[in-house]
Design a protein around this motif. Structure first.
Motif, PDB file in Angstrom:
ATOM      1  N   PHE A 119       6.156   3.932   3.836  1.00  0.00           N
ATOM      2  CA  PHE A 119       5.187   3.400   2.884  1.00  0.00           C
ATOM      3  C   PHE A 119       5.526   1.982   2.404  1.00  0.00           C
ATOM      4  O   PHE A 119       5.644   1.727   1.210  1.00  0.00           O
ATOM      5  CB  PHE A 119       5.027   4.374   1.702  1.00  0.00           C
ATOM      6  N   THR A 156       2.898   5.614   6.775  1.00  0.00           N
ATOM      7  CA  THR A 156       2.109   4.785   5.869  1.00  0.00           C
ATOM      8  C   THR A 156       0.770   5.438   5.558  1.00  0.00           C
ATOM      9  O   THR A 156       0.259   6.234   6.345  1.00  0.00           O
ATOM     10  CB  THR A 156       1.869   3.389   6.475  1.00  0.00           C
ATOM     11  N   ASP A 157       0.222   5.079   4.421  1.00  0.00           N
ATOM     12  CA  ASP A 157      -1.130   5.501   4.067  1.00  0.00           C
ATOM     13  C   ASP A 157      -2.149   4.437   4.447  1.00  0.00           C
ATOM     14  O   ASP A 157      -3.354   4.691   4.408  1.00  0.00           O
ATOM     15  CB  ASP A 157      -1.228   5.727   2.559  1.00  0.00           C
ATOM     16  N   ASN A 158      -1.669   3.249   4.828  1.00  0.00           N
ATOM     17  CA  ASN A 158      -2.530   2.092   5.002  1.00  0.00           C
ATOM     18  C   ASN A 158      -3.040   1.952   6.432  1.00  0.00           C
ATOM     19  O   ASN A 158      -2.254   1.671   7.352  1.00  0.00           O
ATOM     20  CB  ASN A 158      -1.760   0.833   4.572  1.00  0.00           C
ATOM     21  N   TYR A 196       8.267  14.576   1.279  1.00  0.00           N
ATOM     22  CA  TYR A 196       7.150  13.826   0.703  1.00  0.00           C
ATOM     23  C   TYR A 196       7.666  12.937  -0.433  1.00  0.00           C
ATOM     24  O   TYR A 196       8.375  13.414  -1.321  1.00  0.00           O
ATOM     25  CB  TYR A 196       6.100  14.769   0.115  1.00  0.00           C
ATOM     26  N   TYR A 199       4.639   8.839  -4.039  1.00  0.00           N
ATOM     27  CA  TYR A 199       3.393   8.154  -3.682  1.00  0.00           C
ATOM     28  C   TYR A 199       2.637   8.917  -2.604  1.00  0.00           C
ATOM     29  O   TYR A 199       1.403   9.007  -2.637  1.00  0.00           O
ATOM     30  CB  TYR A 199       3.683   6.728  -3.225  1.00  0.00           C
ATOM     31  N   GLU A 200       3.363   9.473  -1.661  1.00  0.00           N
ATOM     32  CA  GLU A 200       2.703  10.223  -0.592  1.00  0.00           C
ATOM     33  C   GLU A 200       1.948  11.410  -1.154  1.00  0.00           C
ATOM     34  O   GLU A 200       0.818  11.720  -0.732  1.00  0.00           O
ATOM     35  CB  GLU A 200       3.739  10.696   0.436  1.00  0.00           C
ATOM     36  N   ARG A 202       0.585  11.628  -4.004  1.00  0.00           N
ATOM     37  CA  ARG A 202      -0.624  11.110  -4.648  1.00  0.00           C
ATOM     38  C   ARG A 202      -1.693  10.784  -3.615  1.00  0.00           C
ATOM     39  O   ARG A 202      -2.876  11.090  -3.804  1.00  0.00           O
ATOM     40  CB  ARG A 202      -0.288   9.860  -5.459  1.00  0.00           C
ATOM     41  N   TYR A 203      -1.286  10.161  -2.518  1.00  0.00           N
ATOM     42  CA  TYR A 203      -2.246   9.836  -1.464  1.00  0.00           C
ATOM     43  C   TYR A 203      -2.903  11.109  -0.921  1.00  0.00           C
ATOM     44  O   TYR A 203      -4.119  11.169  -0.743  1.00  0.00           O
ATOM     45  CB  TYR A 203      -1.558   9.097  -0.317  1.00  0.00           C
ATOM     46  N   ASP A 206      -5.414  12.598  -3.174  1.00  0.00           N
ATOM     47  CA  ASP A 206      -6.652  11.817  -3.173  1.00  0.00           C
ATOM     48  C   ASP A 206      -7.391  11.897  -1.841  1.00  0.00           C
ATOM     49  O   ASP A 206      -8.418  11.221  -1.658  1.00  0.00           O
ATOM     50  CB  ASP A 206      -6.349  10.348  -3.486  1.00  0.00           C
ATOM     51  N   VAL A 208      -6.239  10.914   1.142  1.00  0.00           N
ATOM     52  CA  VAL A 208      -5.920   9.804   2.048  1.00  0.00           C
ATOM     53  C   VAL A 208      -5.031  10.317   3.175  1.00  0.00           C
ATOM     54  O   VAL A 208      -3.938  10.827   2.920  1.00  0.00           O
ATOM     55  CB  VAL A 208      -5.187   8.673   1.297  1.00  0.00           C
ATOM     56  N   ILE A 210      -2.293  10.410   6.076  1.00  0.00           N
ATOM     57  CA  ILE A 210      -1.051   9.683   6.304  1.00  0.00           C
ATOM     58  C   ILE A 210      -0.935   9.343   7.785  1.00  0.00           C
ATOM     59  O   ILE A 210      -1.156  10.194   8.650  1.00  0.00           O
ATOM     60  CB  ILE A 210       0.164  10.516   5.855  1.00  0.00           C
TER      61      ILE A 210
END
Length: 217
Positions: A119, A156-158, A196, A199-200, A202-203, A206, A208, A210
């Motif tokens: 991340f 990453t979540d991005n 985990y 932040y992961e 939380r993603y 929501d 999102v 991974i």
């Protein structure tokens, strides 16, 4: 700097599981991590940009037969991971406070068995491409310290960072590249060992997905 941060910096300055500029071993430990720090010949796993060290500590719990090093420049963040490791008496984990750009000052060629990038800041602006932790500039640094056949991982979540990294790796024609844009709906999640970060979580809460990839050097 607030009192809380000052207290954390003071705490890590006294800890044996943190190496930072000014310490005797900083800049002198390259090629000697096993002999002079861990005092064993176990494989070394490095997490770059480890933040609070949740992934580093999580892996150290699962694999006592390996040595784990979390690297970040933020001392207040490293305080958290080093505190957990100290409280749990994990002797196979330590933290290195340094800029990732300077990582080769503290590792010799082929000294590391695995690298995790978990991340990282996606650095979305074009002018910041060179600062992305998966840019060619940084991949060159990692590949210089990882042994032949060693593995480099990205979590990453991005989406744009994931796609950018895939493009870079495909241009470099790396070996054994595997990847997924939805880790927890794929058959690759076993590679991430069920660890985990905050932040992961939380993603995922929501919705999102991974992203994950790995390749061999």
């Amino acid at each position: 700097m607030g009192r809380s941060k000052l207290a954390k910096f003071a705490a890590i300055a006294e800890r044996e599981n943190v190496i930072e500029p000014g310490d005797e071993l900083y800049g002198q430990i390259a090629g000697r991590w096993r002999e002079h720090h861990f005092e064993n010949d176990h494989p070394i796993v490095l997490e770059v940009g480890c933040g609070r060290g949740e992934y580093t500590v999580g892996m150290a719990r699962l694999f006592p037969e390996k040595n784990f090093i979390g690297s970040d420049i933020k001392g207040a963040r490293l305080w958290k991971g080093s505190t957990l490791a100290e409280e749990e008496e994990l002797e196979n984990v330590t933290f290195l406070r340094t800029f990732i750009e300077n990582i080769q000052e503290n590792f010799a060629a082929n000294e590391v068995d695995e690298i995790w990038i978990t991340f990282p800041d996606p650095r979305p602006r074009d002018r910041d491409i060179k600062r992305r932790l998966t840019s060619p500039r940084f991949l060159d640094l990692y590949e210089n310290i990882v042994k032949p056949g060693g593995i480099i991982h990205l979590k990453t979540d991005n989406g744009p960072l994931y796609e950018y990294t895939l493009e870079v790796l495909q241009e470099r024609k790396v070996k054994n590249l595997i990847h997924t844009s939805d880790l927890y709906n794929s058959d690759l999640q076993e590679h991430t060992m069920g660890i985990y970060t905050t932040y992961e979580k939380r993603y995922l809460a929501d919705g999102v997905p991974i992203k994950y990839l790995q390749y061999k050097v």
